[in-house]
Every structure is written in structure tokens, then in C-alpha cells.
Design an enzyme around this catalytic site. Structure first.
Site, PDB file in Angstrom:
ATOM      1  N   ALA A 111      47.313  62.077  66.437  1.00  0.00           N
ATOM      2  CA  ALA A 111      48.788  62.326  66.376  1.00  0.00           C
ATOM      3  C   ALA A 111      49.281  62.237  67.652  1.00  0.00           C
ATOM      4  O   ALA A 111      50.288  62.650  68.100  1.00  0.00           O
ATOM      5  CB  ALA A 111      49.154  63.737  65.750  1.00  0.00           C
ATOM      6  N   SER A 112      48.611  61.801  68.915  1.00  0.00           N
ATOM      7  CA  SER A 112      49.105  61.634  70.239  1.00  0.00           C
ATOM      8  C   SER A 112      49.839  60.410  70.555  1.00  0.00           C
ATOM      9  O   SER A 112      50.586  60.358  71.519  1.00  0.00           O
ATOM     10  CB  SER A 112      47.933  61.920  71.316  1.00  0.00           C
ATOM     11  OG  SER A 112      46.900  60.986  71.031  1.00  0.00           O
ATOM     12  N   ARG A 113      49.571  59.537  69.813  1.00  0.00           N
ATOM     13  CA  ARG A 113      50.389  58.157  69.932  1.00  0.00           C
ATOM     14  C   ARG A 113      50.630  57.445  68.497  1.00  0.00           C
ATOM     15  O   ARG A 113      49.994  57.830  67.321  1.00  0.00           O
ATOM     16  CB  ARG A 113      49.467  57.369  70.739  1.00  0.00           C
ATOM     17  CG  ARG A 113      49.247  57.570  72.175  1.00  0.00           C
ATOM     18  CD  ARG A 113      48.437  56.784  73.061  1.00  0.00           C
ATOM     19  NE  ARG A 113      47.015  56.837  72.578  1.00  0.00           N
ATOM     20  CZ  ARG A 113      46.128  55.685  72.075  1.00  0.00           C
ATOM     21  NH1 ARG A 113      46.788  54.721  71.850  1.00  0.00           N
ATOM     22  NH2 ARG A 113      45.042  56.102  71.867  1.00  0.00           N
TER      23      ARG A 113
ATOM     24  N   SER B  49      41.418  62.710  70.533  1.00  0.00           N
ATOM     25  CA  SER B  49      40.198  62.890  70.983  1.00  0.00           C
ATOM     26  C   SER B  49      40.099  62.689  72.510  1.00  0.00           C
ATOM     27  O   SER B  49      39.133  62.934  73.209  1.00  0.00           O
ATOM     28  CB  SER B  49      39.431  61.743  70.246  1.00  0.00           C
ATOM     29  OG  SER B  49      39.689  60.653  70.739  1.00  0.00           O
TER      30      SER B  49
ATOM     31  N   ASP C 189      37.115  65.028  68.312  1.00  0.00           N
ATOM     32  CA  ASP C 189      36.875  63.682  68.030  1.00  0.00           C
ATOM     33  C   ASP C 189      36.404  63.538  66.352  1.00  0.00           C
ATOM     34  O   ASP C 189      35.560  64.365  66.041  1.00  0.00           O
ATOM     35  CB  ASP C 189      35.505  63.241  68.637  1.00  0.00           C
ATOM     36  CG  ASP C 189      35.093  61.821  68.428  1.00  0.00           C
ATOM     37  OD1 ASP C 189      35.487  61.134  67.053  1.00  0.00           O
ATOM     38  OD2 ASP C 189      34.381  61.124  69.266  1.00  0.00           O
ATOM     39  N   VAL C 190      37.129  63.120  65.429  1.00  0.00           N
ATOM     40  CA  VAL C 190      36.979  63.151  64.062  1.00  0.00           C
ATOM     41  C   VAL C 190      35.552  62.622  63.808  1.00  0.00           C
ATOM     42  O   VAL C 190      35.211  62.779  62.577  1.00  0.00           O
ATOM     43  CB  VAL C 190      38.217  62.598  63.276  1.00  0.00           C
ATOM     44  CG1 VAL C 190      39.341  63.336  63.418  1.00  0.00           C
ATOM     45  CG2 VAL C 190      38.205  61.055  63.432  1.00  0.00           C
TER      46      VAL C 190
ATOM     47  N   SER D  32      44.985  50.405  55.541  1.00  0.00           N
ATOM     48  CA  SER D  32      45.625  49.147  56.122  1.00  0.00           C
ATOM     49  C   SER D  32      45.744  48.183  55.067  1.00  0.00           C
ATOM     50  O   SER D  32      44.818  48.128  54.077  1.00  0.00           O
ATOM     51  CB  SER D  32      44.757  48.654  57.284  1.00  0.00           C
ATOM     52  OG  SER D  32      45.122  47.442  57.988  1.00  0.00           O
TER      53      SER D  32
ATOM     54  N   TYR E 250      36.311  46.747  60.837  1.00  0.00           N
ATOM     55  CA  TYR E 250      37.823  47.159  60.343  1.00  0.00           C
ATOM     56  C   TYR E 250      38.099  47.312  58.911  1.00  0.00           C
ATOM     57  O   TYR E 250      38.331  48.179  58.342  1.00  0.00           O
ATOM     58  CB  TYR E 250      38.748  46.730  61.136  1.00  0.00           C
ATOM     59  CG  TYR E 250      40.001  47.305  61.163  1.00  0.00           C
ATOM     60  CD1 TYR E 250      40.445  48.483  62.011  1.00  0.00           C
ATOM     61  CD2 TYR E 250      41.114  46.610  60.755  1.00  0.00           C
ATOM     62  CE1 TYR E 250      41.622  49.261  61.953  1.00  0.00           C
ATOM     63  CE2 TYR E 250      42.418  47.523  60.506  1.00  0.00           C
ATOM     64  CZ  TYR E 250      42.533  48.698  61.063  1.00  0.00           C
ATOM     65  OH  TYR E 250      43.735  49.352  60.776  1.00  0.00           O
TER      66      TYR E 250
ATOM     67  N   LYS F 129      38.403  50.277  55.952  1.00  0.00           N
ATOM     68  CA  LYS F 129      39.833  50.777  55.432  1.00  0.00           C
ATOM     69  C   LYS F 129      39.684  50.490  53.903  1.00  0.00           C
ATOM     70  O   LYS F 129      39.973  51.394  53.181  1.00  0.00           O
ATOM     71  CB  LYS F 129      40.805  49.661  55.850  1.00  0.00           C
ATOM     72  CG  LYS F 129      41.144  49.930  57.415  1.00  0.00           C
ATOM     73  CD  LYS F 129      41.602  51.566  57.690  1.00  0.00           C
ATOM     74  CE  LYS F 129      42.165  51.674  58.907  1.00  0.00           C
ATOM     75  NZ  LYS F 129      42.687  52.983  59.355  1.00  0.00           N
TER      76      LYS F 129
HETATM   77  P1  NAP Z   1      46.943  53.964  68.081  1.00  0.00           P
HETATM   78  O1  NAP Z   1      48.299  53.692  68.669  1.00  0.00           O
HETATM   79  O2  NAP Z   1      45.951  53.365  68.931  1.00  0.00           O
HETATM   80  O3  NAP Z   1      46.579  55.609  68.243  1.00  0.00           O
HETATM   81  C1  NAP Z   1      45.531  56.116  67.708  1.00  0.00           C
HETATM   82  C2  NAP Z   1      45.578  57.442  67.803  1.00  0.00           C
HETATM   83  O4  NAP Z   1      44.102  58.026  67.046  1.00  0.00           O
HETATM   84  C3  NAP Z   1      45.734  58.087  68.965  1.00  0.00           C
HETATM   85  O5  NAP Z   1      46.417  59.294  69.069  1.00  0.00           O
HETATM   86  C4  NAP Z   1      44.290  58.350  69.340  1.00  0.00           C
HETATM   87  O6  NAP Z   1      44.366  59.495  70.326  1.00  0.00           O
HETATM   88  C5  NAP Z   1      43.490  58.796  68.231  1.00  0.00           C
HETATM   89  N1  NAP Z   1      42.314  58.929  68.018  1.00  0.00           N
HETATM   90  C6  NAP Z   1      41.586  57.700  68.389  1.00  0.00           C
HETATM   91  N2  NAP Z   1      40.203  57.825  68.109  1.00  0.00           N
HETATM   92  C7  NAP Z   1      40.116  59.389  67.703  1.00  0.00           C
HETATM   93  C8  NAP Z   1      39.185  60.015  67.146  1.00  0.00           C
HETATM   94  N3  NAP Z   1      37.821  59.797  67.094  1.00  0.00           N
HETATM   95  N4  NAP Z   1      39.586  61.240  66.972  1.00  0.00           N
HETATM   96  C9  NAP Z   1      40.707  61.731  67.128  1.00  0.00           C
HETATM   97  N5  NAP Z   1      41.343  61.013  67.380  1.00  0.00           N
HETATM   98  C10 NAP Z   1      41.520  59.665  67.804  1.00  0.00           C
HETATM   99  O7  NAP Z   1      47.013  53.536  66.524  1.00  0.00           O
HETATM  100  P2  NAP Z   1      48.033  53.284  65.588  1.00  0.00           P
HETATM  101  O8  NAP Z   1      48.441  52.057  65.516  1.00  0.00           O
HETATM  102  O9  NAP Z   1      48.991  54.303  65.676  1.00  0.00           O
HETATM  103  O10 NAP Z   1      47.131  53.435  64.293  1.00  0.00           O
HETATM  104  C11 NAP Z   1      46.929  54.712  63.333  1.00  0.00           C
HETATM  105  C12 NAP Z   1      46.334  54.506  62.348  1.00  0.00           C
HETATM  106  O11 NAP Z   1      46.973  53.297  61.426  1.00  0.00           O
HETATM  107  C13 NAP Z   1      44.707  54.028  62.282  1.00  0.00           C
HETATM  108  O12 NAP Z   1      44.325  54.318  61.256  1.00  0.00           O
HETATM  109  C14 NAP Z   1      45.029  52.322  62.315  1.00  0.00           C
HETATM  110  O13 NAP Z   1      43.804  51.602  61.869  1.00  0.00           O
HETATM  111  C15 NAP Z   1      46.074  52.422  61.276  1.00  0.00           C
HETATM  112  N6  NAP Z   1      46.977  51.137  61.062  1.00  0.00           N
HETATM  113  C16 NAP Z   1      47.758  50.553  62.086  1.00  0.00           C
HETATM  114  C17 NAP Z   1      48.339  49.410  62.150  1.00  0.00           C
HETATM  115  C18 NAP Z   1      49.010  48.699  63.175  1.00  0.00           C
HETATM  116  O14 NAP Z   1      49.581  47.599  62.988  1.00  0.00           O
HETATM  117  N7  NAP Z   1      49.398  49.427  64.298  1.00  0.00           N
HETATM  118  C19 NAP Z   1      48.331  48.481  60.852  1.00  0.00           C
HETATM  119  C20 NAP Z   1      47.365  49.194  59.841  1.00  0.00           C
HETATM  120  C21 NAP Z   1      46.884  50.281  59.949  1.00  0.00           C
HETATM  121  P3  NAP Z   1      43.224  59.417  71.706  1.00  0.00           P
HETATM  122  O15 NAP Z   1      43.010  58.040  72.293  1.00  0.00           O
HETATM  123  O16 NAP Z   1      43.800  60.627  72.452  1.00  0.00           O
HETATM  124  O17 NAP Z   1      41.826  60.053  70.882  1.00  0.00           O
END
Ligand code: NAP
Length: 263
Positions: free
Chosen positions: A13-15, A37, A63-64, A142, A155, A159
Site C-alpha cells: 500500500a505504499s505506492r 516491504s 515482506d508478504v 491481472s 508473472y 496471477k
Molecule cells: P507498484 O507501483 O510497483 O507497487 C507495489 C507495491 O507493493 C509497493 O507498495 C511495494 O512496496 C509493495 N511490495 C512489493 N513487494 C512486496 C512484498 N514482498 N511485501 C510487501 N509489499 C511489497 O505496483 P502496482 O502497479 O501498484 O501493482 C499493484 C498490484 O497490481 C500488483 O499485484 C500488480 O501485479 C497488480 N497489477 C498491476 C498492473 C499495472 O499495470 N500497474 C496491472 C495488473 C495488475 P515496497 O517497495 O516498499 O515493498
């Protein structure tokens, strides 16, 4: 206020998408747990943005993909809030390699975070959610869990597995009043997309989206909040594609290619 008196955990939830979901939940009255994480500052920013909504917000670094860290997070939530009503599994990672070159460690890492991570969270929080009278779990999968995403290694399999985990948990936990659904975004404007693709590549991606734009994190949050709320009280075990029409665009692309070739 759809979530007044409710407690919601959002992983990752940080980004990006997780951040938008956490803030939307807070705006609707939920107390929130901001999981992440690595980046403490980014998580603190989300907590600072949420508190003015008049709710309680805490950040928990875990870390999940590490079950003992997830179990420790459950102990913190139990102590701080005593209940859990909503869980959003949004933490996720991706890497790009052709299948035959995917490093074994990278394959394992994606499965560990995207699939196992969601399972560890669901398993660790199950009892607290049952004791809270049930709840709603939304897993961020996804479109890549429905159609294979070329060059993304584990990936798509991770999913697809998450979508099946969603259905299994929905089936087994319905009797406890726990609903479990998955949301499957297409291309959403976040760090993940920008790290994975160049500006030029993103321009091409936009052309394949019938609605003509990338997804915004708020688009995803709106659907997630519906699934997390009582408004969806008869929906469980489903996965919802939210992609601006991307996955139905095959014939659109085909006709464009034919036009480009003058046929
Ligand atoms: P993002 O901007 O890269 O953000 C990822 C978030 O997950 C960050 O808050 C990160 O924080 C945290 N994270 C990463 N590894 C972690 C771990 N091991 N334990 C706990 N937290 C962790 O990604 P996003 O685009 O928002 O994606 C969010 C979700 O949507 C993901 O599951 C992704 O696969 C899915 N999704 C994204 C897209 C897209 O186009 N963006 C499309 C389809 C699905 P830290 O770095 O501090 O750990």
C-alpha cells in the site's frame, strides 16, 4: 461512509494501486493498515495522507513472501485493532525475460510474492476475520492471469494461480461469512508499468486500449471498494477484468494491421 467502524489491511500500500485503495478506504471511514516491504518514507506518506480523514492508520513493514513476518503483522493488527474486516492483497512484483532465460531465483521470487504472499496473508488473518464475524478479501490479480503475458516469466502463472486461490478460498470460507474475489487490471499508470516499459512502448499499449487511455489507480480502487463493501454481498469467487476493453481488442488490432498493409 461505507466502511465506518471497519478495519482494512492493504498489502503493497505504499505506492501505486495499493496506495489508491488504502486512501479510498480511509476516505470512506475505514481504519487502515498500510503494508509494504522496503520504503518506509513512502508508507509514512500514505499514513499521513489518511489520518486527516479522521481514521486510525498504521504502517506495518512485512515482506508478504515471509510467513513469519506476515504472522507478526497479524499479531500487530490484533493488538492495535482487535479485528479485521477487509483484506486487499495488492503487493506484487514483475520482471521481464523470455521464458527460456528466466533465472530460477526470479521465477521463485515472483511466485513467492504474488501467489504465496497472498496465501500467507489470507491464512494468517483467517481466524481474526472469522472472529470479526466474516469479511471481504480482494486479491489484485491481472489480465495476465487470464491471457499469457509474453516475456513476463512467472508473472502470468502467478496471477492465474491467484485467481484459482481466490475461487478455492471463496468456496471453503463462504460458511464463515468470508467473501473472496479477484480484480484483474490491464495497464495501470504506476511505477510497475513505468519500470517495465519505455515511454514509446506505453504509447503503443495505449493504442490497443479501446477506451483510449491507461488505467488510473483510482479506477481500480473504485471496483475494489465495491467488492470490499456490503454492496457486493452476494458476489464471491469471481474475478473481474478492468482494462478499458484491452482484452477484447483482438479484432480491432487485426483490422488495423490489415489497413496498414493495404488489405
Ligand atoms: P507498484 O507501483 O510497483 O507497487 C507495489 C507495491 O507493493 C509497493 O507498495 C511495494 O512496496 C509493495 N511490495 C512489493 N513487494 C512486496 C512484498 N514482498 N511485501 C510487501 N509489499 C511489497 O505496483 P502496482 O502497479 O501498484 O501493482 C499493484 C498490484 O497490481 C500488483 O499485484 C500488480 O501485479 C497488480 N497489477 C498491476 C498492473 C499495472 O499495470 N500497474 C496491472 C495488473 C495488475 P515496497 O517497495 O516498499 O515493498
Amino acid at each position: 461512509m461505507r466502511f465506518e467502524g471497519k478495519v482494512a489491511l492493504v498489502t503493497g500500500a505504499s505506492r501505486g494501486i495499493g496506495k489508491a485503495i488504502a486512501l479510498a478506504l480511509a476516505k470512506e471511514g475505514a481504519d487502515i493498515i498500510v503494508n509494504y516491504s522496503r520504503d518506509d518514507d513512502k508508507a509514512r506518506e500514505v499514513v499521513d495522507l489518511a489520518i486527516p480523514f479522521g481514521i486510525k492508520a498504521i504502517m506495518v513493514k512485512a515482506d508478504v513472501s515471509n510467513p513469519s513476518q506476515v504472522e507478526e503483522m497479524e499479531r500487530i493488527v490484533r493488538k492495535e485493532f482487535g479485528r479485521i474486516d477487509v483484506i486487499i492483497n495488492s503487493a506484487g512484483i514483475t520482471f521481464r525475460h523470455p521464458l527460456e532465460e528466466v533465472p530460477y531465483e526470479e521465477w521463485r521470487r515472483i511466485i513467492e510474492v504474488n501467489l504465496n504472499g497472498a496465501f500467507y496473508v489470507m491464512r494468517a488473518f483467517f481466524k481474526l476475520m472469522v472472529d470479526s464475524g466474516g469479511g471481504s478479501i480482494v486479491n489484485i490479480a491481472s489480465v495476465a492471469g487470464h491471457i499469457p503475458m509474453v516475456g513476463s516469466g512467472a508473472y502470468s502463472p502467478s496471477k492465474a494461480g491467484l485467481i484459482m486461490l481466490t475461487k478455492l478460498a471463496a468456496l471453503e470460507w463462504a460458511k464463515y461469512g468470508i467473501r473472496v474475489n479477484a480484480v484483474c487490471p490491464g495497464s495501470v499508470e504506476t511505477d510497475m508499468l513505468r519500470e517495465e516499459f519505455t515511454e514509446e512502448q506505453i504509447k503503443i499499449k495505449k493504442k490497443l486500449i479501446p477506451l483510449g487511455r491507461l488505467g488510473r489507480t483510482e479506477d481500480i480502487a473504485k471496483l475494489v471498494l465495491f467488492l470490499a463493501s456490503e454492496e457486493s454481498s452476494y458476489i464471491t469467487g469471481e474475478s473481474f477484468i478492468i482494462d478499458g476493453g484491452m482484452t477484447i481488442s483482438y479484432y480491432l488490432v487485426e483490422s488495423r494491421l490489415m489497413r496498414e498493409h493495404g488489405i
